[in-house]
Write a protein that holds these residues in place. Structure first.
Motif, PDB file in Angstrom:
ATOM      1  N   ASN A 168      16.210  36.383  61.374  1.00 43.64           N
ATOM      2  CA  ASN A 168      16.697  37.898  60.444  1.00 43.64           C
ATOM      3  C   ASN A 168      17.195  38.906  61.057  1.00 43.64           C
ATOM      4  O   ASN A 168      16.929  39.951  60.819  1.00 43.64           O
ATOM      5  CB  ASN A 168      15.523  37.848  59.444  1.00 43.64           C
ATOM      6  CG  ASN A 168      15.899  38.927  58.473  1.00 43.64           C
ATOM      7  OD1 ASN A 168      16.902  39.309  58.073  1.00 43.64           O
ATOM      8  ND2 ASN A 168      14.687  39.664  58.110  1.00 43.64           N
ATOM      9  N   GLU A 176      15.778  41.624  47.055  1.00 35.67           N
ATOM     10  CA  GLU A 176      14.237  41.304  47.127  1.00 35.67           C
ATOM     11  C   GLU A 176      13.767  41.878  48.299  1.00 35.67           C
ATOM     12  O   GLU A 176      14.018  41.734  49.181  1.00 35.67           O
ATOM     13  CB  GLU A 176      13.968  39.902  46.956  1.00 35.67           C
ATOM     14  CG  GLU A 176      14.683  38.730  45.708  1.00 35.67           C
ATOM     15  CD  GLU A 176      14.047  37.296  45.818  1.00 35.67           C
ATOM     16  OE1 GLU A 176      13.432  37.007  46.579  1.00 35.67           O
ATOM     17  OE2 GLU A 176      14.684  36.584  44.898  1.00 35.67           O
ATOM     18  N   ILE A 177      12.661  43.056  47.596  1.00 31.47           N
ATOM     19  CA  ILE A 177      11.787  43.499  48.668  1.00 31.47           C
ATOM     20  C   ILE A 177      10.287  43.149  48.236  1.00 31.47           C
ATOM     21  O   ILE A 177      10.143  42.646  47.139  1.00 31.47           O
ATOM     22  CB  ILE A 177      12.289  45.024  48.507  1.00 31.47           C
ATOM     23  CG1 ILE A 177      11.983  45.587  47.113  1.00 31.47           C
ATOM     24  CG2 ILE A 177      13.632  45.158  49.109  1.00 31.47           C
ATOM     25  CD1 ILE A 177      12.168  47.202  47.215  1.00 31.47           C
ATOM     26  N   ASP A 178       9.685  43.880  49.331  1.00 28.90           N
ATOM     27  CA  ASP A 178       8.127  43.594  48.909  1.00 28.90           C
ATOM     28  C   ASP A 178       7.445  44.232  47.465  1.00 28.90           C
ATOM     29  O   ASP A 178       6.570  43.569  46.788  1.00 28.90           O
ATOM     30  CB  ASP A 178       7.170  44.318  49.972  1.00 28.90           C
ATOM     31  CG  ASP A 178       7.433  43.575  51.302  1.00 28.90           C
ATOM     32  OD1 ASP A 178       7.867  42.374  51.357  1.00 28.90           O
ATOM     33  OD2 ASP A 178       7.046  44.273  52.485  1.00 28.90           O
ATOM     34  N   GLY A 179       7.980  45.299  47.227  1.00 25.76           N
ATOM     35  CA  GLY A 179       7.961  45.821  46.047  1.00 25.76           C
ATOM     36  C   GLY A 179       8.208  45.496  44.791  1.00 25.76           C
ATOM     37  O   GLY A 179       8.151  45.793  43.541  1.00 25.76           O
ATOM     38  N   ASP A 213      19.476  35.329  49.913  1.00 25.98           N
ATOM     39  CA  ASP A 213      17.904  34.815  49.653  1.00 25.98           C
ATOM     40  C   ASP A 213      18.230  33.703  48.879  1.00 25.98           C
ATOM     41  O   ASP A 213      19.272  33.051  48.386  1.00 25.98           O
ATOM     42  CB  ASP A 213      17.235  35.992  49.080  1.00 25.98           C
ATOM     43  CG  ASP A 213      15.920  35.772  49.580  1.00 25.98           C
ATOM     44  OD1 ASP A 213      15.312  34.946  50.208  1.00 25.98           O
ATOM     45  OD2 ASP A 213      15.367  36.877  49.558  1.00 25.98           O
ATOM     46  N   PHE A 259      18.932  40.042  51.943  1.00 28.58           N
ATOM     47  CA  PHE A 259      18.090  39.231  50.969  1.00 28.58           C
ATOM     48  C   PHE A 259      18.526  39.415  49.615  1.00 28.58           C
ATOM     49  O   PHE A 259      17.803  39.569  48.624  1.00 28.58           O
ATOM     50  CB  PHE A 259      16.426  39.927  50.853  1.00 28.58           C
ATOM     51  CG  PHE A 259      16.008  40.265  52.161  1.00 28.58           C
ATOM     52  CD1 PHE A 259      16.197  39.446  53.412  1.00 28.58           C
ATOM     53  CD2 PHE A 259      15.401  41.453  52.474  1.00 28.58           C
ATOM     54  CE1 PHE A 259      15.720  39.666  54.498  1.00 28.58           C
ATOM     55  CE2 PHE A 259      14.793  41.756  53.835  1.00 28.58           C
ATOM     56  CZ  PHE A 259      14.986  41.007  54.789  1.00 28.58           C
ATOM     57  N   GLN A 265      15.512  45.572  44.184  1.00 24.21           N
ATOM     58  CA  GLN A 265      16.048  46.891  44.515  1.00 24.21           C
ATOM     59  C   GLN A 265      17.610  46.564  44.227  1.00 24.21           C
ATOM     60  O   GLN A 265      18.134  45.521  44.861  1.00 24.21           O
ATOM     61  CB  GLN A 265      15.750  47.301  46.202  1.00 24.21           C
ATOM     62  CG  GLN A 265      16.689  48.668  46.426  1.00 24.21           C
ATOM     63  CD  GLN A 265      16.397  48.996  47.721  1.00 24.21           C
ATOM     64  OE1 GLN A 265      17.016  48.056  48.882  1.00 24.21           O
ATOM     65  NE2 GLN A 265      15.787  50.044  48.101  1.00 24.21           N
TER      66      GLN A 265
END
Length: 250
Positions: free
Chosen positions: A126, A159-162, A178, A143, A165
């Motif tokens: 990555n 796509e992010i952890d939270g 992604d 992503f 976005q």
């Protein structure tokens, strides 16, 4: 707009990977190789953008051993217009060397959008997309689960952890794809035959004027440790005792 898509040859996702007896690397003898799944998604997204009238040409680029041309042909069979293959032989390329070669292709081709899979399923680094954006001085979005191109901008949902976005990028830009972006199309036999006649240019790092000396040494490869067999317990009390005193998770 021209879209450049970078693809990679990897061990097929359905193959059980074997490690060489001397632990020097993964054993590739008689192993099925395929187009990296994330790269396949990038190709599919480029095709959808062209079908939506946002792109006029799709160029696919790859590098490695000569057999990697098969993965370019797969992308051409999906619908890409032409391919570029950089023959590097058996040389181990790190992410920075790959990014430098791609940056030279970007310089020559001048695409409006560069798509890459977010990672390869073999090395899982990555890194290449981010390095390529830095070398080119282009904005980037990683992503990506949705890409909308309007005029000279691209709106990318990533796509992010939270959660999710949304970024708005000025083109040209670099986007890495992604899994949830799309589902790649099925390639039909007539398309495979047509792909054999599509143009595929072959070059080398030397011809591109890009040094590809590897600065990373692979020390050892080991297979994951096998999971131990489970146990059966006769009661809840025995289960709690096993989790506390044997597994030590409570």
């Amino acid at each position: 707009m021209k879209i450049l898509v970078a693809v990679k040859r990897v061990i097929d996702y359905s193959v059980k990977v074997r490690v060489k007896a001397d632990n020097s690397n993964v054993d590739l003898t008689n192993v099925k190789m395929s187009l990296n799944p994330f790269c396949e998604i990038a190709v599919e997204e480029a095709l959808r953008l062209r079908e939506a009238g946002k792109a006029t040409e799709i160029v696919v680029v790859s590098m490695g051993v000569k057999a990697a041309q098969d993965q370019i042909r797969t992308a051409l069979a999906m619908g890409a217009d032409r391919g570029i293959f950089i023959e590097t032989g058996d040389a181990e390329l790190n992410s920075l060397s790959v990014a430098k070669l791609l940056a030279k292709v970007v310089q020559d081709e001048q695409p409006g959008l560069i798509l890459l899979g977010k990672q390869a399923i073999d090395s899982d680094n990555n890194q290449t997309g981010q390095m390529l954006a830095a070398l080119c001085g282009y904005p980037q979005a990683t992503f990506a689960s949705k890409i909308v191109v309007e005029g000279d901008t691209a709106t990318v949902t990533r796509e992010i952890d939270g959660g999710l976005q949304t970024l708005k990028l000025s083109l040209p830009a670099v986007v890495t794809t992604d899994l949830r972006l799309n589902e790649p199309r099925y390639v039909k036999l007539p398309d495979i035959m047509k792909a054999k006649k599509k143009p595929l240019a072959v070059t080398t790092p030397a011809e591109l004027g890009v040094p590809v000396a590897n600065t990373i040494t692979l020390v050892r490869v080991d297979a994951p440790a096998e999971r131990s067999a489970g146990i059966k317990v006769e009661s809840v009390d025995a289960l709690i005792d096993a989790l506390k005193n044997k597994a030590k998770v409570i």
